[in-house]
Design a protein around this motif. Structure first.
Motif, PDB file in Angstrom:
ATOM      1  N   ARG A 135       0.892  -1.239   0.035  1.00  0.00           N
ATOM      2  CA  ARG A 135      -0.070  -0.004   0.041  1.00  0.00           C
ATOM      3  C   ARG A 135       0.947   1.349  -0.077  1.00  0.00           C
ATOM      4  O   ARG A 135       0.745   2.261  -0.742  1.00  0.00           O
ATOM      5  CB  ARG A 135      -0.898   0.051   1.219  1.00  0.00           C
ATOM      6  CG  ARG A 135      -1.831   1.137   1.406  1.00  0.00           C
ATOM      7  CD  ARG A 135      -2.651   1.066   2.502  1.00  0.00           C
ATOM      8  NE  ARG A 135      -2.201   0.850   3.800  1.00  0.00           N
ATOM      9  CZ  ARG A 135      -2.788   0.152   4.460  1.00  0.00           C
ATOM     10  NH1 ARG A 135      -3.886  -0.163   4.626  1.00  0.00           N
ATOM     11  NH2 ARG A 135      -2.296  -0.072   5.865  1.00  0.00           N
ATOM     12  N   ASP A 436      -7.229   1.651  -3.809  1.00  0.00           N
ATOM     13  CA  ASP A 436      -7.117   1.084  -2.443  1.00  0.00           C
ATOM     14  C   ASP A 436      -7.817   1.370  -1.385  1.00  0.00           C
ATOM     15  O   ASP A 436      -7.680   1.067  -0.246  1.00  0.00           O
ATOM     16  CB  ASP A 436      -5.418   1.876  -2.021  1.00  0.00           C
ATOM     17  CG  ASP A 436      -4.408   1.456  -3.045  1.00  0.00           C
ATOM     18  OD1 ASP A 436      -4.602   0.419  -3.740  1.00  0.00           O
ATOM     19  OD2 ASP A 436      -3.640   2.278  -3.204  1.00  0.00           O
ATOM     20  N   ASP A 439      -8.767  -1.322   0.939  1.00  0.00           N
ATOM     21  CA  ASP A 439      -7.733  -2.042   1.940  1.00  0.00           C
ATOM     22  C   ASP A 439      -7.725  -1.450   3.164  1.00  0.00           C
ATOM     23  O   ASP A 439      -6.855  -1.783   4.205  1.00  0.00           O
ATOM     24  CB  ASP A 439      -6.584  -1.682   1.133  1.00  0.00           C
ATOM     25  CG  ASP A 439      -6.219  -2.336  -0.286  1.00  0.00           C
ATOM     26  OD1 ASP A 439      -6.807  -3.517  -0.125  1.00  0.00           O
ATOM     27  OD2 ASP A 439      -5.435  -2.089  -1.131  1.00  0.00           O
ATOM     28  N   TYR A 440      -8.550  -0.523   3.391  1.00  0.00           N
ATOM     29  CA  TYR A 440      -8.427   0.381   4.778  1.00  0.00           C
ATOM     30  C   TYR A 440      -9.606  -0.078   5.459  1.00  0.00           C
ATOM     31  O   TYR A 440     -10.850  -0.366   4.818  1.00  0.00           O
ATOM     32  CB  TYR A 440      -8.496   1.748   4.437  1.00  0.00           C
ATOM     33  CG  TYR A 440      -7.003   2.344   4.046  1.00  0.00           C
ATOM     34  CD1 TYR A 440      -6.009   2.659   4.730  1.00  0.00           C
ATOM     35  CD2 TYR A 440      -6.983   2.621   2.608  1.00  0.00           C
ATOM     36  CE1 TYR A 440      -5.116   3.531   4.250  1.00  0.00           C
ATOM     37  CE2 TYR A 440      -5.766   3.181   2.113  1.00  0.00           C
ATOM     38  CZ  TYR A 440      -4.756   3.413   2.784  1.00  0.00           C
ATOM     39  OH  TYR A 440      -3.626   3.871   2.330  1.00  0.00           O
ATOM     40  N   GLU A 441      -9.635  -0.136   6.938  1.00  0.00           N
ATOM     41  CA  GLU A 441     -10.502  -0.428   7.713  1.00  0.00           C
ATOM     42  C   GLU A 441     -11.743   0.798   7.827  1.00  0.00           C
ATOM     43  O   GLU A 441     -13.003   0.633   7.631  1.00  0.00           O
ATOM     44  CB  GLU A 441     -10.225  -0.561   9.029  1.00  0.00           C
ATOM     45  CG  GLU A 441      -9.105  -1.886   9.358  1.00  0.00           C
ATOM     46  CD  GLU A 441      -8.751  -1.891  10.813  1.00  0.00           C
ATOM     47  OE1 GLU A 441      -9.190  -1.577  11.651  1.00  0.00           O
ATOM     48  OE2 GLU A 441      -7.410  -1.838  10.732  1.00  0.00           O
ATOM     49  N   ALA A 443     -12.220   4.555   5.742  1.00  0.00           N
ATOM     50  CA  ALA A 443     -12.089   5.483   4.773  1.00  0.00           C
ATOM     51  C   ALA A 443     -12.667   6.847   4.904  1.00  0.00           C
ATOM     52  O   ALA A 443     -13.952   6.989   5.160  1.00  0.00           O
ATOM     53  CB  ALA A 443     -12.249   4.864   3.547  1.00  0.00           C
ATOM     54  N   THR A 475     -13.736  -3.053   4.490  1.00  0.00           N
ATOM     55  CA  THR A 475     -13.912  -1.721   5.108  1.00  0.00           C
ATOM     56  C   THR A 475     -15.270  -1.736   6.198  1.00  0.00           C
ATOM     57  O   THR A 475     -16.414  -2.335   5.617  1.00  0.00           O
ATOM     58  CB  THR A 475     -14.253  -0.679   4.148  1.00  0.00           C
ATOM     59  OG1 THR A 475     -13.248  -0.698   3.012  1.00  0.00           O
ATOM     60  CG2 THR A 475     -14.448   0.777   4.234  1.00  0.00           C
ATOM     61  N   SER A 569      -7.847   2.112  14.505  1.00  0.00           N
ATOM     62  CA  SER A 569      -7.903   1.950  13.072  1.00  0.00           C
ATOM     63  C   SER A 569      -7.047   2.573  12.076  1.00  0.00           C
ATOM     64  O   SER A 569      -6.289   3.789  12.476  1.00  0.00           O
ATOM     65  CB  SER A 569      -9.403   2.369  12.372  1.00  0.00           C
ATOM     66  OG  SER A 569     -10.348   1.720  13.132  1.00  0.00           O
ATOM     67  N   VAL A 570      -6.635   2.100  10.893  1.00  0.00           N
ATOM     68  CA  VAL A 570      -5.699   2.807  10.002  1.00  0.00           C
ATOM     69  C   VAL A 570      -6.889   3.270   9.143  1.00  0.00           C
ATOM     70  O   VAL A 570      -7.806   2.632   8.269  1.00  0.00           O
ATOM     71  CB  VAL A 570      -5.001   1.753   9.279  1.00  0.00           C
ATOM     72  CG1 VAL A 570      -4.296   2.358   8.068  1.00  0.00           C
ATOM     73  CG2 VAL A 570      -4.164   0.973  10.018  1.00  0.00           C
ATOM     74  N   GLY A 572      -7.838   5.641   5.614  1.00  0.00           N
ATOM     75  CA  GLY A 572      -7.311   6.118   4.488  1.00  0.00           C
ATOM     76  C   GLY A 572      -8.183   7.230   4.095  1.00  0.00           C
ATOM     77  O   GLY A 572      -9.174   7.427   4.136  1.00  0.00           O
ATOM     78  N   TYR A 603      -3.687   8.016   6.416  1.00  0.00           N
ATOM     79  CA  TYR A 603      -2.805   7.938   5.083  1.00  0.00           C
ATOM     80  C   TYR A 603      -3.455   8.709   4.108  1.00  0.00           C
ATOM     81  O   TYR A 603      -4.489   8.329   3.855  1.00  0.00           O
ATOM     82  CB  TYR A 603      -2.364   6.437   4.844  1.00  0.00           C
ATOM     83  CG  TYR A 603      -1.701   5.695   5.669  1.00  0.00           C
ATOM     84  CD1 TYR A 603      -0.287   5.669   5.329  1.00  0.00           C
ATOM     85  CD2 TYR A 603      -2.197   4.944   6.743  1.00  0.00           C
ATOM     86  CE1 TYR A 603       0.553   4.899   6.324  1.00  0.00           C
ATOM     87  CE2 TYR A 603      -1.472   4.015   7.605  1.00  0.00           C
ATOM     88  CZ  TYR A 603       0.094   4.152   7.383  1.00  0.00           C
ATOM     89  OH  TYR A 603       0.806   3.286   8.113  1.00  0.00           O
TER      90      TYR A 603
END
Length: 609
Positions: A135, A436, A439-441, A443, A475, A569-570, A572, A603
């Motif tokens: 990523r 992407d 790909d994130y939990e 957004a 997600t 969480s991460v 995006g 990110y």
């Protein structure tokens, strides 16, 4: 929705529009003794850690690129400034020799790189096909145009240094031929290609002037052509020209063909020559002071010179082949038939095209290039697709913002009802940062005006995934922000939001999607209309249950909310919008990213075309 603002005529007017720096933070931090609000001082001490998380790899790549440029420059500078083979050449030209050749080597390296960032199919292949491309690395692919520009600036700088140094060299060659320096310079200039001698000075007669040398030799002519092509490409790439006169930018940028052709031929002139018999027993220290002994003593044979083998083609042949393959693939796609499924002209002067093409496969947030031969055979323009991969067609929404889009809308408006539109060439799809998103939990999707298009694709795809109960959907929360200047812009997208709103409620997942719409421009009549319908269950602009906000978001409060609702969480953060907003959101991502790996991390990702 809370704002720092004034309540006037039933409308919340945002007044706190100050963009805060990243010296403070307001997320709640967990400690052993319970919850504790982190202090500004604590955050400042970890500011660098947050910056590294979001931008570290980008700047590492830039540092490596710059280090390679510096290494190449220094290496070749000392090669020509200290090498025995170039002793006599240096005597004629002085330090300008090294100052001409070192930039030329850096030019070779950057000309190798300049085409790679614009090989869209190559980038899409790297983005989508290689598991090793994680990523963080994929984020770098979204900066391809920025890197392309940076490499171009380096080419421009090195070209300027190279030209200035060679102009000094031509003057030195001329003066040496006319004996304006010492006896050694005169002797070296008078060597001819006859018998066992070879020349060093390219000026071979008293009638050869510096101007004549520049405009009659291979190196001189190609140098002039390359320079003119480069100047035109760089100047036409300026933001003001690219925005207002895209056709000028488009056509002049194709002078890269002339540039690379001239670049490959340029070295064939071999105007800078080196000694071929400089190794022992040749004694430069003795021979340079004993010109009369040249060819008479074993240690002093007559100096032999030859031009260096052209090397530029070896640097650029690989990227050139890749780019030719890229253009061939684009041409094949261009000739494939494209059919219209539906054509809709929205009230806000937005044209919706639903197209069908055999074998066309897309992913969320991707974009295509469109060409309409009825307008121009050569112009291609990028548009983000608003359809979902699950649909049997792909769609784009085109806003009237330039000559090309205005002409296309004009053509469509004149079509009879139910008729097919003008012939359309489609190149793509190509990957973007929005690919992407799943790909994130969590957004955060931020769109400005027509910049909402990639998120239309994402939200449609989410609807299909819920409809099909797709278990692969990673997600679990999406925050969607849309900023518009006028109410008409909301119309075409409100239908999708209404469907999603209803779908989430039926599935008991009303918290999955949080969306906030912001109107940044309105007049008194609109304010009066909103005041009259202030008690309505749905918004007077969009018809949605979520009321429209007036003004701009307070991004600090929005990021604080995301932090508090997603403490581990991460996240995006995706933007399709102006550079000013990108700068703001990028700083907020740094500010609210926690260096503790167990806490919230943001990110930042931006769409680039």
């Amino acid at each position: 929705m809370q704002f720092d603002g004034l309540y006037f005529l039933g409308i919340t007017l945002t007044t706190d529009l100050k963009w805060v720096g990243f010296e403070q933070v307001h997320c709640i931090k967990t400690t052993g003794n319970g919850l504790k609000t982190s202090s500004g001082g604590w955050q400042k001490s970890f500011k660098m850690g947050n910056w590294i998380i979001n931008h570290g790899l980008t700047y590492f790549i830039l540092v490596v690129w710059m280090a390679i440029n510096i290494f190449i420059f220094v290496w070749f500078y000392f090669l020509y400034d200290l090498g025995d083979r170039f002793f006599y050449t240096r005597h004629l030209l002085g330090s300008a020799l090294a100052w001409a050749r070192a930039p030329a080597a850096v030019l070779n390296f950057n000309c190798l790189l300049i085409l790679l960032p614009v090989c869209r199919n190559l980038l899409s292949l790297v983005r989508g096909s290689f598991v090793c491309c994680g990523r963080t690395m994929r984020k770098q692919l979204d900066k391809n145009i920025s890197f392309h520009k940076l490499v171009a600036y380096m080419i421009g700088l090195m070209t300027a240094v190279h030209i200035i140094a060679h102009l000094l060299n031509v003057e030195r060659y001329y003066n040496s031929w006319h004996g304006e320096y010492d006896a050694l310079s005169m002797a070296l200039s008078r060597l001819n290609d006859s018998g066992n001698t070879t020349y060093l000075n390219p000026i071979r007669s008293t009638t050869t002037t510096p101007n004549l040398l520049v405009f009659t030799t291979i190196a001189g002519i190609t140098g002039v052509i390359i320079t003119l092509a480069l100047i035109l490409m760089i100047t036409s790439s300026m933001e003001v020209i690219r925005r207002s006169y895209f056709e000028v930018f488009w056509f002049t940028h194709h002078l890269f063909i002339v540039f690379f052709a001239g670049l490959v031929i340029h070295g064939a002139g071999r105007i800078v020559r080196s000694q071929t018999n400089a190794n022992p027993p040749y004694n430069i220290t003795f021979c340079k002071d004993h010109i009369e002994d040249w060819g008479k003593k074993k240690m002093c044979p007559v100096p032999q010179f030859a031009g260096g083998f052209p090397q530029t083609w070896m640097w650029v042949i690989g990227p050139m082949v890749l780019y030719v393959c890229e253009r061939l693939l684009r041409f094949i796609r261009y000739i494939q038939a494209v059919k219209y499924r539906k054509i809709v002209i929205r009230p806000s002067k937005v044209l919706e095209l639903q197209l069908v093409k055999n074998g066309f496969k897309m992913d969320v947030g991707q974009y295509v290039f469109l060409n309409c031969p009825a307008i121009s055979q050569l112009e291609w323009h990028p548009f983000t697709m608003t359809s979902a991969p699950e649909e049997d067609f792909f769609s784009v929404h085109i806003r009237s913002v330039g000559d090309w889009t205005q002409k296309l809308i004009s053509i469509v408006e004149q079509l009879p009802e139910g008729a097919q539109g003008p012939k359309m060439g489609v190149d793509g799809p190509f990957g973007t940062a929005s690919e992407d998103v799943f790909d994130y939990e969590v957004a955060m999707l931020v769109g400005a005006g027509i910049g909402v298009t990639p998120f239309a694709s994402i939200l449609k795809s989410i609807w299909y995934k819920f409809k099909d109960s797709n278990p692969k959907l990673r997600t679990r929360k999406i925050y969607f922000y849309w900023l518009c200047r006028e109410t008409h812009a909301f119309e075409w997208f409100a239908d999708l939001l209404q469907v999603l709103e209803r779908e989430m409620e039926e599935r008991g997942m009303g918290d999955f999607l949080t969306y906030k719409l912001y109107l940044t421009g309105w007049d008194q009549s609109h304010a009066t209309h909103v005041m009259v319908h202030a008690d309505a269950d749905t918004d007077v602009v969009t018809g949605l249950k979520q009321k429209t906000n007036y003004g701009r978001p307070n991004w600090d409060k929005e990021f604080e909310q995301v932090c508090q609702e997603n403490p581990t969480s991460v996240v995006g953060t995706f933007l399709c919008g102006p550079v000013v907003l990108a700068t703001v959101l990028s700083k907020k991502c740094v500010k609210y990213t926690d260096v503790d790996p167990r806490k919230t991390k943001f990110y930042f990702n931006k769409e680039n075309f």
